[in-house]
Design an enzyme around this catalytic site. Structure first.
Site, short mmCIF file in Angstrom:
data_model
loop_
_atom_site.label_atom_id
_atom_site.label_comp_id
_atom_site.label_asym_id
_atom_site.label_seq_id
_atom_site.Cartn_x
_atom_site.Cartn_y
_atom_site.Cartn_z
N LYS A 213 -12.91 2.67 -1.46
CA LYS A 213 -13.86 3.03 -0.39
C LYS A 213 -14.98 3.90 -0.99
O LYS A 213 -16.16 3.71 -0.69
CB LYS A 213 -13.15 3.82 0.71
N GLU B 247 0.83 -1.21 0.00
CA GLU B 247 0.00 0.00 0.00
C GLU B 247 0.87 1.26 0.00
O GLU B 247 0.44 2.31 -0.46
CB GLU B 247 -0.94 -0.02 1.22
N HIS C 117 6.98 -26.85 2.63
CA HIS C 117 6.16 -27.92 2.09
C HIS C 117 5.15 -27.35 1.10
O HIS C 117 4.10 -27.97 0.86
CB HIS C 117 5.46 -28.67 3.22
O1 PA5 Z 1 -2.94 2.19 5.78
C1 PA5 Z 1 -4.01 2.76 5.60
O2 PA5 Z 1 -4.11 3.99 5.66
C2 PA5 Z 1 -5.26 1.96 5.34
O3 PA5 Z 1 -5.01 0.62 5.14
C3 PA5 Z 1 -6.22 2.14 6.51
O4 PA5 Z 1 -5.62 1.68 7.69
C4 PA5 Z 1 -7.53 1.38 6.29
O5 PA5 Z 1 -8.08 1.74 5.06
C5 PA5 Z 1 -8.51 1.70 7.40
O6 PA5 Z 1 -8.71 3.07 7.48
P1 PA5 Z 1 -9.27 3.75 8.80
O7 PA5 Z 1 -8.27 3.54 9.86
O8 PA5 Z 1 -9.43 5.19 8.43
O9 PA5 Z 1 -10.57 3.09 9.11
#
Ligand code: PA5
Length: 419
Positions: free
Chosen positions: A405, A269, A295
């Site tokens: 989202k 990410e 394995h």
């Molecule tokens: O790393 C990130 O920013 C995302 O993976 C968020 O953690 C994830 O989308 C959840 O978002 P939030 O903490 O706003 O609910």
């Protein structure tokens, strides 16, 4: 200590550090120059110093004596770090349940198993707007409200310090709450109350966790020869330049079985992006586990395409549990420990990979404990941040995730159903 073993990597790391010195200095300088700027999202560097928040979390945990089950509701960065750390370090003082999904049957089964009088619901969302988290929270809140007049004692909110619907809700209802500092993004938040709170309830050593992370911070500022995160970032970078577009993360530790999922999110990410020149960049982090994957995936890692860099993570010490004599076991194993076997397996995997011309190195941890996991996670955050600089991407945003989202909400708003 967290060590780096590169004897079978097939790369002269000292020489590479010399050749890439200017680029590495620019990467580190560029990153640190942004520290403190609003929106830089570099607040994760400061989390290990924040012992005040640690004490507040500890006081809160000590003030509640009814908790037998903790339901941690959050997704992505609001869940994976907490899960990785708590599964490895928790002493089982409470049962922690992770709700990072919206699948009806597991939600209902969990509710059926829980006693509201003994349950604490921890809802975690930096933005306070994530659909999966808010809808699961609504379900557990409804359940608590219907079951308990004093439901407010059974809810704790971890979210942005000032903004978002969850912060407003916590303030309006007078609920217990903790902040995710403004300059800390989701996947860099494991050492904030996101992870500290479940760890406190399950009995982990929070002080040691942050002390380990401070060690990673110190090393990130050192000269190249002693700078572990710059070294591993450079190895990752050189493998990428060679066309190795997959980075395998493979701890030899059952306790660390959830760390690969945390690393995958952190790496992918943060780094899978369009760079400043408009080029798509990034390598794909692939989770694996030793010895189980000896394995399974190791067959591919050895004989499949040379498109991978394989990172093994190995504890150097564990309790000396001996293997008794048993049916089918060769005699020479009698008296050897389980750790001997684990280490022989990791070494053999590295050797087999090197023989086949695959690139692999090992990160060693003196032991699997809070200090070393704090160090490891913070080390990997530094590695990711340095790679972001080397690859010309912002390692702290996630436009692709945000789009998903938004599209989900738009589809639901239009009344869309599948297919
Ligand atoms: O790393 C990130 O920013 C995302 O993976 C968020 O953690 C994830 O989308 C959840 O978002 P939030 O903490 O706003 O609910």
């Amino acid at each position: 200590m967290l060590g780096l073993k590169v004897d079978r990597l097939g790369l002269d790391l000292d020489r590479a550090l010399g050749e890439w010195g200017e680029a590495l200095e620019a990467a580190r300088g560029g990153l640190l120059a942004r520290k403190g700027l609003p929106g830089s999202l570099l607040g994760w560097m400061d989390l290990p110093e924040d012992t005040e928040t640690l004490r507040a979390v500890r006081r809160y945990q000590e003030s509640l004596d009814f908790v037998e089950d903790l339901v941690h509701i959050g997704i992505g960065g609001s869940s994976l770090g907490a899960m990785a750390l708590e599964e490895a370090l928790g002493e089982g003082r409470v049962r922690v349940h992770y709700v990072d999904h919206v699948e009806p049957t597991p939600l209902r089964l969990l509710l059926d198993r829980l006693d509201p009088r003994r349950t604490l619901v921890h809802v975690v969302s930096k933005s306070g707007t994530t659909l999966e988290t808010l809808s699961a929270f609504a379900l557990f809140l409804d359940w608590l409200k219907k079951s308990l007049p004093d439901w407010k004692r059974h809810v704790v909110v971890t979210t942005d310090p000032t903004r978002g619907p969850l912060r407003r809700f916590a303030e309006e209802e007078g609920l217990a709450s903790f902040p995710i500092p403004e300059e800390v993004g989701g996947r860099y938040s494991a050492l904030s109350p996101v992870g500290l709170l479940p760890l406190a309830f399950s009995g982990a050593d929070l002080e040691a966790l942050l002390a380990g992370a401070r060690m990673a911070n110190r090393l990130a500022g050192r000269p190249f020869g002693e700078n572990l995160p710059l070294k591993t970032a450079l190895i990752q970078h050189l493998a990428y330049l060679e066309g190795r577009t997959i980075t395998v993360f493979m701890p030899y530790s059952a306790r660390m079985r959830h760390v690969p999922a945390w690393f995958v999110q952190l790496h992918d990410e943060s780094l899978g992006k369009v760079d400043r020149k408009g080029q798509r960049v990034g390598t794909t982090a692939l989770p694996a586990l030793g010895p189980q994957d000896q394995h399974a995936q190791v067959q591919l890692f050895r004989e499949g395409p040379k498109d991978k860099l394989i990172v093994l993570v190995l504890p150097l010490w564990d309790e000396p549990l001996a293997i008794p004599q048993g049916p089918g076991l060769p005699g020479f194993l009698a008296g050897r420990t389980f750790l001997d076997v684990l280490q022989a397996q990791a070494e053999s995997t590295e050797e087999a990979l090197a023989e086949a011309g695959q690139r692999a190195y090992t990160l060693t941890l003196d032991r699997v404990d809070a200090y070393h996991l704090g160090w490891l996670l913070q080390h990997l955050m530094w590695q990711t941040a340095f790679l972001g600089e080397l690859w010309g991407v912002n390692a702290f945003d996630q436009p692709g995730v945000e789009l998903g989202k938004r599209l989900t909400l738009e589809r639901l708003e239009k009344g869309g159903r599948f297919p």
